[in-house]
Scaffold this motif. Structure first.
Motif, PDB file in Angstrom:
ATOM      1  N   VAL A 104      43.044  46.070  31.100  1.00 64.69           N
ATOM      2  CA  VAL A 104      42.706  45.602  32.449  1.00 64.69           C
ATOM      3  C   VAL A 104      41.933  44.295  32.362  1.00 64.69           C
ATOM      4  CG1 VAL A 104      41.357  46.131  34.518  1.00 64.69           C
ATOM      5  CG2 VAL A 104      42.769  47.911  33.461  1.00 64.69           C
ATOM      6  N   TRP A 105      40.982  44.217  31.426  1.00 64.15           N
ATOM      7  CA  TRP A 105      40.238  42.968  31.243  1.00 64.15           C
ATOM      8  C   TRP A 105      41.180  41.830  30.848  1.00 64.15           C
ATOM      9  CZ3 TRP A 105      39.632  40.100  26.670  1.00 64.15           C
ATOM     10  CH2 TRP A 105      38.726  39.044  26.742  1.00 64.15           C
ATOM     11  N   HIS A 106      42.060  42.092  29.895  1.00 61.16           N
ATOM     12  CA  HIS A 106      42.982  41.052  29.422  1.00 61.16           C
ATOM     13  C   HIS A 106      43.901  40.591  30.543  1.00 61.16           C
ATOM     14  CE1 HIS A 106      45.618  38.853  26.727  1.00 61.16           C
ATOM     15  NE2 HIS A 106      46.651  39.523  27.222  1.00 61.16           N
ATOM     16  N   LEU A 107      44.411  41.537  31.321  1.00 62.26           N
ATOM     17  CA  LEU A 107      45.333  41.169  32.395  1.00 62.26           C
ATOM     18  C   LEU A 107      44.614  40.372  33.475  1.00 62.26           C
ATOM     19  CD1 LEU A 107      48.207  41.395  33.409  1.00 62.26           C
ATOM     20  CD2 LEU A 107      47.663  43.640  34.357  1.00 62.26           C
ATOM     21  N   GLY A 108      43.398  40.789  33.846  1.00 66.97           N
ATOM     22  CA  GLY A 108      42.633  40.023  34.832  1.00 66.97           C
ATOM     23  C   GLY A 108      42.300  38.633  34.335  1.00 66.97           C
ATOM     24  N   ARG A 109      41.994  38.511  33.038  1.00 63.87           N
ATOM     25  CA  ARG A 109      41.690  37.202  32.451  1.00 63.87           C
ATOM     26  C   ARG A 109      42.899  36.285  32.466  1.00 63.87           C
ATOM     27  NH1 ARG A 109      41.887  34.889  27.306  1.00 63.87           N
ATOM     28  NH2 ARG A 109      42.873  36.770  26.474  1.00 63.87           N
ATOM     29  N   ARG A 110      44.080  36.842  32.160  1.00 62.07           N
ATOM     30  CA  ARG A 110      45.283  36.018  32.126  1.00 62.07           C
ATOM     31  C   ARG A 110      45.758  35.623  33.523  1.00 62.07           C
ATOM     32  NH1 ARG A 110      48.780  36.128  27.925  1.00 62.07           N
ATOM     33  NH2 ARG A 110      49.813  34.537  29.215  1.00 62.07           N
ATOM     34  N   LEU A 111      45.604  36.521  34.481  1.00 57.21           N
ATOM     35  CA  LEU A 111      46.081  36.206  35.833  1.00 57.21           C
ATOM     36  C   LEU A 111      45.076  35.371  36.616  1.00 57.21           C
ATOM     37  CD1 LEU A 111      47.744  39.583  36.938  1.00 57.21           C
ATOM     38  CD2 LEU A 111      48.820  37.560  35.939  1.00 57.21           C
ATOM     39  N   TRP A 112      43.771  35.568  36.366  1.00 56.09           N
ATOM     40  CA  TRP A 112      42.741  34.804  37.062  1.00 56.09           C
ATOM     41  C   TRP A 112      41.811  34.148  36.034  1.00 56.09           C
ATOM     42  CZ3 TRP A 112      44.417  39.367  39.485  1.00 56.09           C
ATOM     43  CH2 TRP A 112      44.921  39.204  40.763  1.00 56.09           C
ATOM     44  N   ASN A 113      40.795  34.877  35.623  1.00 58.31           N
ATOM     45  CA  ASN A 113      39.834  34.369  34.641  1.00 58.31           C
ATOM     46  C   ASN A 113      39.094  35.554  34.038  1.00 58.31           C
ATOM     47  OD1 ASN A 113      37.575  34.972  36.507  1.00 58.31           O
ATOM     48  ND2 ASN A 113      38.400  33.237  37.667  1.00 58.31           N
ATOM     49  N   ALA A 114      38.261  35.271  33.032  1.00 55.37           N
ATOM     50  CA  ALA A 114      37.573  36.353  32.319  1.00 55.37           C
ATOM     51  C   ALA A 114      36.615  37.108  33.224  1.00 55.37           C
ATOM     52  CB  ALA A 114      36.833  35.790  31.107  1.00 55.37           C
ATOM     53  N   ARG A 115      35.988  36.420  34.192  1.00 56.29           N
ATOM     54  CA  ARG A 115      35.063  37.092  35.107  1.00 56.29           C
ATOM     55  C   ARG A 115      35.800  38.121  35.953  1.00 56.29           C
ATOM     56  NH1 ARG A 115      30.518  37.815  34.202  1.00 56.29           N
ATOM     57  NH2 ARG A 115      29.989  35.623  33.970  1.00 56.29           N
ATOM     58  N   THR A 116      36.969  37.750  36.454  1.00 60.33           N
ATOM     59  CA  THR A 116      37.766  38.688  37.244  1.00 60.33           C
ATOM     60  C   THR A 116      38.207  39.875  36.394  1.00 60.33           C
ATOM     61  OG1 THR A 116      38.551  36.902  38.669  1.00 60.33           O
ATOM     62  CG2 THR A 116      39.851  38.931  38.637  1.00 60.33           C
ATOM     63  N   GLY A 117      38.606  39.590  35.160  1.00 59.68           N
ATOM     64  CA  GLY A 117      38.984  40.678  34.266  1.00 59.68           C
ATOM     65  C   GLY A 117      37.834  41.641  34.032  1.00 59.68           C
ATOM     66  N   MET A 118      36.615  41.105  33.881  1.00 58.51           N
ATOM     67  CA  MET A 118      35.442  41.949  33.656  1.00 58.51           C
ATOM     68  C   MET A 118      35.156  42.820  34.883  1.00 58.51           C
ATOM     69  SD  MET A 118      33.102  42.922  31.632  1.00 58.51           S
ATOM     70  CE  MET A 118      33.187  41.687  30.359  1.00 58.51           C
ATOM     71  N   VAL A 119      35.274  42.234  36.060  1.00 57.19           N
ATOM     72  CA  VAL A 119      35.032  42.999  37.285  1.00 57.19           C
ATOM     73  C   VAL A 119      36.062  44.111  37.433  1.00 57.19           C
ATOM     74  CG1 VAL A 119      35.022  42.866  39.811  1.00 57.19           C
ATOM     75  CG2 VAL A 119      33.861  41.110  38.468  1.00 57.19           C
ATOM     76  N   ALA A 120      37.323  43.807  37.147  1.00 56.51           N
ATOM     77  CA  ALA A 120      38.373  44.815  37.261  1.00 56.51           C
ATOM     78  C   ALA A 120      38.132  45.969  36.290  1.00 56.51           C
ATOM     79  CB  ALA A 120      39.739  44.184  37.009  1.00 56.51           C
ATOM     80  N   ALA A 121      37.786  45.640  35.045  1.00 55.73           N
ATOM     81  CA  ALA A 121      37.534  46.687  34.052  1.00 55.73           C
ATOM     82  C   ALA A 121      36.303  47.509  34.425  1.00 55.73           C
ATOM     83  CB  ALA A 121      37.359  46.065  32.671  1.00 55.73           C
ATOM     84  N   THR A 122      35.275  46.853  34.947  1.00 50.27           N
ATOM     85  CA  THR A 122      34.073  47.568  35.372  1.00 50.27           C
ATOM     86  C   THR A 122      34.378  48.515  36.519  1.00 50.27           C
ATOM     87  OG1 THR A 122      32.693  45.696  34.692  1.00 50.27           O
ATOM     88  CG2 THR A 122      31.719  47.279  36.212  1.00 50.27           C
ATOM     89  N   LEU A 123      35.219  48.074  37.431  1.00 52.16           N
ATOM     90  CA  LEU A 123      35.599  48.916  38.566  1.00 52.16           C
ATOM     91  C   LEU A 123      36.319  50.174  38.096  1.00 52.16           C
ATOM     92  CD1 LEU A 123      35.321  48.809  41.635  1.00 52.16           C
ATOM     93  CD2 LEU A 123      37.568  47.718  41.734  1.00 52.16           C
ATOM     94  N   VAL A 124      37.187  50.028  37.101  1.00 55.16           N
ATOM     95  CA  VAL A 124      37.872  51.204  36.549  1.00 55.16           C
ATOM     96  C   VAL A 124      36.872  52.145  35.900  1.00 55.16           C
ATOM     97  CG1 VAL A 124      39.553  51.996  34.845  1.00 55.16           C
ATOM     98  CG2 VAL A 124      40.055  49.988  36.241  1.00 55.16           C
ATOM     99  N   LEU A 125      35.968  51.594  35.083  1.00 52.19           N
ATOM    100  CA  LEU A 125      34.996  52.432  34.386  1.00 52.19           C
ATOM    101  C   LEU A 125      34.042  53.106  35.357  1.00 52.19           C
ATOM    102  CD1 LEU A 125      33.790  53.398  31.691  1.00 52.19           C
ATOM    103  CD2 LEU A 125      32.388  51.327  31.671  1.00 52.19           C
ATOM    104  N   ALA A 126      33.764  52.473  36.487  1.00 52.21           N
ATOM    105  CA  ALA A 126      32.836  53.045  37.461  1.00 52.21           C
ATOM    106  C   ALA A 126      33.462  54.150  38.300  1.00 52.21           C
ATOM    107  CB  ALA A 126      32.312  51.941  38.386  1.00 52.21           C
ATOM    108  N   THR A 127      34.771  54.287  38.258  1.00 51.77           N
ATOM    109  CA  THR A 127      35.449  55.284  39.096  1.00 51.77           C
ATOM    110  C   THR A 127      35.308  56.666  38.476  1.00 51.77           C
ATOM    111  OG1 THR A 127      37.027  53.594  39.801  1.00 51.77           O
ATOM    112  CG2 THR A 127      37.632  55.890  40.190  1.00 51.77           C
ATOM    113  N   MET A 128      34.872  57.615  39.275  1.00 46.45           N
ATOM    114  CA  MET A 128      34.538  58.950  38.773  1.00 46.45           C
ATOM    115  C   MET A 128      35.711  59.610  38.065  1.00 46.45           C
ATOM    116  SD  MET A 128      32.259  60.483  41.912  1.00 46.45           S
ATOM    117  CE  MET A 128      32.450  62.140  41.256  1.00 46.45           C
ATOM    118  N   GLN A 129      36.902  59.551  38.664  1.00 50.29           N
ATOM    119  CA  GLN A 129      38.027  60.272  38.073  1.00 50.29           C
ATOM    120  C   GLN A 129      38.389  59.727  36.701  1.00 50.29           C
ATOM    121  OE1 GLN A 129      42.048  59.919  39.686  1.00 50.29           O
ATOM    122  NE2 GLN A 129      42.268  62.145  39.615  1.00 50.29           N
ATOM    123  N   PHE A 130      38.295  58.428  36.512  1.00 48.95           N
ATOM    124  CA  PHE A 130      38.636  57.837  35.223  1.00 48.95           C
ATOM    125  C   PHE A 130      37.758  58.408  34.118  1.00 48.95           C
ATOM    126  CE2 PHE A 130      37.708  54.616  31.978  1.00 48.95           C
ATOM    127  CZ  PHE A 130      38.983  54.402  31.476  1.00 48.95           C
TER     128      PHE A 130
END
Length: 563
Positions: A104-130
């Motif tokens: 998720v981090w890599h994909l966000g970094r490639r499509l936008w930038n590393a900051r977006t990738g970090m936010v996307a990965a953090t959002l996944v990790l913060a989700t209870m079900q994950f």
């Protein structure tokens, strides 16, 4: 050489992965497999190692055809590599969870930038079900990784391409998802929004001409991955040509896939079931969606495929799993990374607002109050609910140690709030959640494992039958066979419990002085002599007992169906 900003962002990602490792790995090695699914897969994996039979998984004496064997292969590998370490069965889930976050981090970094990738990965990790799913040794974390890898390859080709190697890798990963759980094919649904947006001539969509054979190569990669298991399995089954193996082929290829989807026989739920799952288990992710709808509408006006390809795929997956009657909460999890990816570029701006940090801070404080208050109430007042929970787990007293763990979780939220303060309220909430996911398993796994894993029950059974005793299992569950202290006899798993009990009594009759039956009390019939039964107590809310030979009436023919 990396630029200073690149080094800083990569360092930030490294710290993120260390935090993710601490959260997802907390408690590994402190418990054995817990029902419902973990003991089944661990038992099958161990039997693979012991028997050397890798193509046809067995559960006891029976073939296990509910799921393909990929997860069991990985668990068997970790058991072999670690010499049977207690936590080996959880390593596949751990690495799958970490791999998903990295993708998720890599994909966000490639499509936008590393900051977006970090936010996307953090959002996944913060989700209870994950986090909850990754902390259990089920098929779904590995399936989630394959589907996310497939989505990554397809999206990078379709939006940052042409990149045929990534496309073929994505299709190959989708095939691995199929032989892991059967639903890996949903990753290929990502090609539908690609075709739609390409036809609509959205900017940023990869356009290729005269490459039909390369697109067809994706289908070949998909089928090649499936063939890695399917071809040798079919060759062996049709070479043996026994009814047992032919039934295995039919069940795993047809009944457990297309038939199960079209005519579900388990877990029947309403069409809107997964919307309720998202509301309950995708916290805090879904709470942010109302603030992002205007941004998504703007992205639609600007025809941004980086947002709308993942979003459309998310909706397709939601519809796909909502159509059949049979539904389980866990089915929808593979859609989470793509939703997080579509949210991430706008959360970067949302994090700069004043209200979001403050709201997050007060949510963290509220969590501290709820957990600490509930734990203190259960500890000091011993309400009926607390006593029932303690009895269900066979905890001493009214489960005081468990309620101290609840209080500790509340304390973790409070400490995080005190450290980060309202100005960094998002960090306060995320820190509290991370501490909760670390504190809870470290505190509760040693406390609950003896009961949850049936280890204590099997130790008591082993002691009760004596050194020369032989044990037979009736209406058993996988954790009993996994935790057996000595070789045991079983009479089939899927077989009707009445037939199991009849066969077990015949087995016991041949050596009544040494043979005992361990029986789920729900399988008792009217031939059982209740006064002779040796109760063993409750494990996983199920009551078990030992039947010596004189606990069955001689020459009795049961007239009642077991409960």
């Amino acid at each position: 050489m990396l630029a200073p900003d690149d080094r800083s962002l990569r360092r930030e990602f490294g710290w993120f992965m260390l935090i993710a490792l601490a959260v997802l790995a907390a408690g590994i090695g402190l418990r054995d497999p817990w029902p419902p699914d973990e003991p089944r897969f661990a038992l099958v994996a161990r039997q693979m190692l012991e028997s050397g039979q890798w193509l046809f998984p067995h559960r006891g004496m029976e073939l296990y055809s509910d799921k393909p064997p990929v997860l069991m292969w990985t668990e068997a590998f970790w058991m072999w590599l670690t010499g049977g370490w207690r936590g080996a069965f959880l390593l596949t889930s751990l690495l799958s969870g970490l791999g998903t976050l990295a993708l998720v981090w890599h994909l966000g970094r490639r499509l936008w930038n590393a900051r977006t990738g970090m936010v996307a990965a953090t959002l996944v990790l913060a989700t209870m079900q994950f986090v909850d799913v990754v902390k259990h040794a089920q098929i779904d974390p590995l399936n989630l990784f394959w589907i996310t890898l497939a989505n990554t390859g397809i999206l990078l080709h379709c939006l940052r391409g042409p990149n045929w190697r990534m496309y073929w890798l994505g299709c190959f990963a989708a095939g691995l998802g199929v032989i892991t759980k059967g639903v890996g094919v949903i990753a290929l649904l990502m090609l539908l929004p690609y075709v739609l947006l390409r036809v609509r001539q959205w900017p940023g969509v990869t356009v290729t001409r005269g490459d039909g054979w390369r697109w067809a190569g994706g289908a070949l990669a998909f089928l090649l991955a499936i063939a890695l298991w399917l071809v040798p399995m079919l060759s062996a089954a049709y070479g043996l040509r026994t009814p047992e193996y032919l039934a295995y082929v039919h069940d795993i290829l047809f009944r457990q896939t297309a038939e199960r989807y079209a005519n579900s026989w388990q877990h029947e739920e309403k069409p809107w079931f997964f919307l309720l799952v998202i509301l309950r288990q995708w916290i805090p992710t879904w709470l942010l969606i109302p603030f992002l709808v205007p941004r998504w509408r703007e992205a639609l006006r600007l025809r941004d495929p980086r947002v709308w390809m993942p979003l459309i795929w998310f909706v397709l997956v939601l519809v796909f799993f909502s159509i059949p009657r049979g539904k389980r909460e866990i089915y929808i999890l593979p859609a989470l990374p793509m939703l997080a990816l579509a949210m991430a570029p706008y959360l970067v701006d949302l994090l700069k607002t004043r209200w979001l940090p403050r709201a997050s801070f007060w949510i963290a404080v509220a969590c501290a109050a709820v957990f600490a208050g509930a734990g203190t109430w259960a500890l000091t007042k011993a309400p009926a609910a607390a006593q029932r929970i303690a009895q269900g787990y066979e905890l001493p007293g009214h489960g005081e140690a468990l309620w101290w763990c609840v209080i500790a979780v509340g304390t973790g939220f409070l400490l995080s709030a005190l450290v980060f303060r309202p100005r960094r309220g998002v960090a306060a909430l995320l820190g509290g959640m991370a501490l909760a996911w670390i504190i809870w398993p470290l505190g509760t796994y040693p406390l609950l494992d003896a009961n949850q894993s049936t280890r204590q029950l099997m130790q008591e059974a082993d002691a009760a039958i004596g050194p020369s005793g032989q044990l037979g299992l009736v209406a058993w569950r996988e954790e009993l066979l996994y935790q057996a202290r000595r070789p045991v006899t079983e009479f089939g798993f899927a077989r009707d419990s009445a037939l199991q009990l009849r066969a077990a009594r015949a087995w016991q009759h041949d050596d009544p002085a040494h043979r005992w039956l361990l029986v789920n009390e729900e399988a008792f019939d009217d031939c059982v002599v209740k006064d002779k039964v040796v109760p063993l107590g409750i494990a996983n809310r199920t009551r078990f007992a030992l039947l010596p030979a004189d606990a069955s009436k001689p020459d009795c023919v049961p007239s009642a169906t077991p409960r």
